[in-house]
Scaffold this active site. Structure first.
Site, PDB file in Angstrom:
ATOM      1  N   CYS A  51      28.642  30.999   8.510  1.00 26.31           N
ATOM      2  CA  CYS A  51      27.696  30.710   7.431  1.00 26.31           C
ATOM      3  C   CYS A  51      26.435  31.460   7.813  1.00 26.31           C
ATOM      4  CB  CYS A  51      27.403  29.222   7.293  1.00 26.31           C
ATOM      5  SG  CYS A  51      26.108  28.933   6.067  1.00 26.31           S
ATOM      6  N   CYS A 108      23.069  29.077   7.099  1.00 24.88           N
ATOM      7  CA  CYS A 108      22.832  27.821   7.827  1.00 24.88           C
ATOM      8  C   CYS A 108      24.082  27.446   8.601  1.00 24.88           C
ATOM      9  CB  CYS A 108      22.346  26.717   6.896  1.00 24.88           C
ATOM     10  SG  CYS A 108      23.240  26.535   5.350  1.00 24.88           S
ATOM     11  N   SER A 109      24.790  26.420   8.199  1.00 24.23           N
ATOM     12  CA  SER A 109      25.944  26.006   8.997  1.00 24.23           C
ATOM     13  C   SER A 109      27.003  25.364   8.118  1.00 24.23           C
ATOM     14  CB  SER A 109      25.508  25.038  10.091  1.00 24.23           C
ATOM     15  OG  SER A 109      24.863  23.926   9.499  1.00 24.23           O
ATOM     16  N   CYS A 110      27.180  25.842   6.884  1.00 28.74           N
ATOM     17  CA  CYS A 110      28.201  25.289   5.996  1.00 28.74           C
ATOM     18  C   CYS A 110      29.561  25.386   6.678  1.00 28.74           C
ATOM     19  CB  CYS A 110      28.213  26.044   4.666  1.00 28.74           C
ATOM     20  SG  CYS A 110      26.657  25.863   3.752  1.00 28.74           S
TER      21      CYS A 110
END
Ligand code: FE
Length: 207
Positions: free
Chosen positions: A110, A113-115
């Site tokens: 991602c 961010c951190s999906c």
């Protein structure tokens, strides 16, 4: 979506601002008051990252390896196929399965961010959220893979998939050699978390 087609930042804004900071602050207070033991917290995080978390995804992969109809359904509409196994939930509503083949290796990142597909893989590992991984997975995926111990033949293509709140990805790794005849439960044991992110390969069965 594939890298280079990043959506707007808002596609990722499914969390309140600064959640990490808030969590850190809460942890600090709880530890200082002696209400939690930091080692116990680490153990819980490790459990979700490495044991409980990715097991759902591992069962999905094992089933895809064993059941051609399920594999086809998974590749056609992973959200639907996964919901059929009961693995739905927050951050897992829209999932695409990408299959590693002899010619292609897939890796998921991602970039903003951190999906991450929580219902399948649990909570993301720290490195997945790092600036370094997010930038380099796109720019130099082969080098990143080599650092994870995955060296691919030169003629194997690498595809990088950029997750967003709208679409998460799970990699279906290649079924390891020597796994013929194993049932789904035994196959699932070979599926590591990293093999479903694309930064690892599944384990080979022990003889
Ligand atoms: Fe994200």
């Amino acid at each position: 979506m594939e890298s280079s087609e990043n959506g707007p930042e808002s596609a990722h804004s499914h969390l309140p601002p600064d959640p990490e900071l808030r969590v850190k602050a809460l942890e600090e207070i709880l530890v200082r008051k002696g209400l939690v033991d930091p080692a116990a917290l680490d153990a819980i995080i490790d459990m979700y990252q490495n044991r409980v978390g990715p097991r759902n995804g591992a069962r999905v992969v094992a089933r895809a390896w064993s059941d051609p109809d399920f594999r086809n359904a998974l590749l056609a509409d992973a959200s639907d196929a996964i919901a059929g196994m009961g693995y739905a939930g927050r951050q897992g509503e829209h999932v695409t399965a990408v299959e590693n083949t002899r010619d292609t290796h897939n890796i998921v990142v991602c970039t903003l961010c951190s999906c991450y597909p929580w219902p399948l893989l649990g909570i993301p590992p720290g490195w997945y959220k790092s600036d370094e991984y997010r930038a380099r997975a796109v720019r130099e995926p082969r080098k990143v893979l080599a650092e994870f111990g995955v060296t691919l033949p030169k003629d194997k293509a690498v595809r990088v998939w950029d997750s967003t709140a709208e679409m998460r990805y799970i990699v279906i790794p290649e079924r390891p050699p020597g796994s013929t005849g194993l049932d789904q439960e035994a196959l699932a044991e070979l599926v590591t978390r990293d093999s479903m992110i694309g930064t690892g390969l599944p384990m080979e069965p022990q003889r």
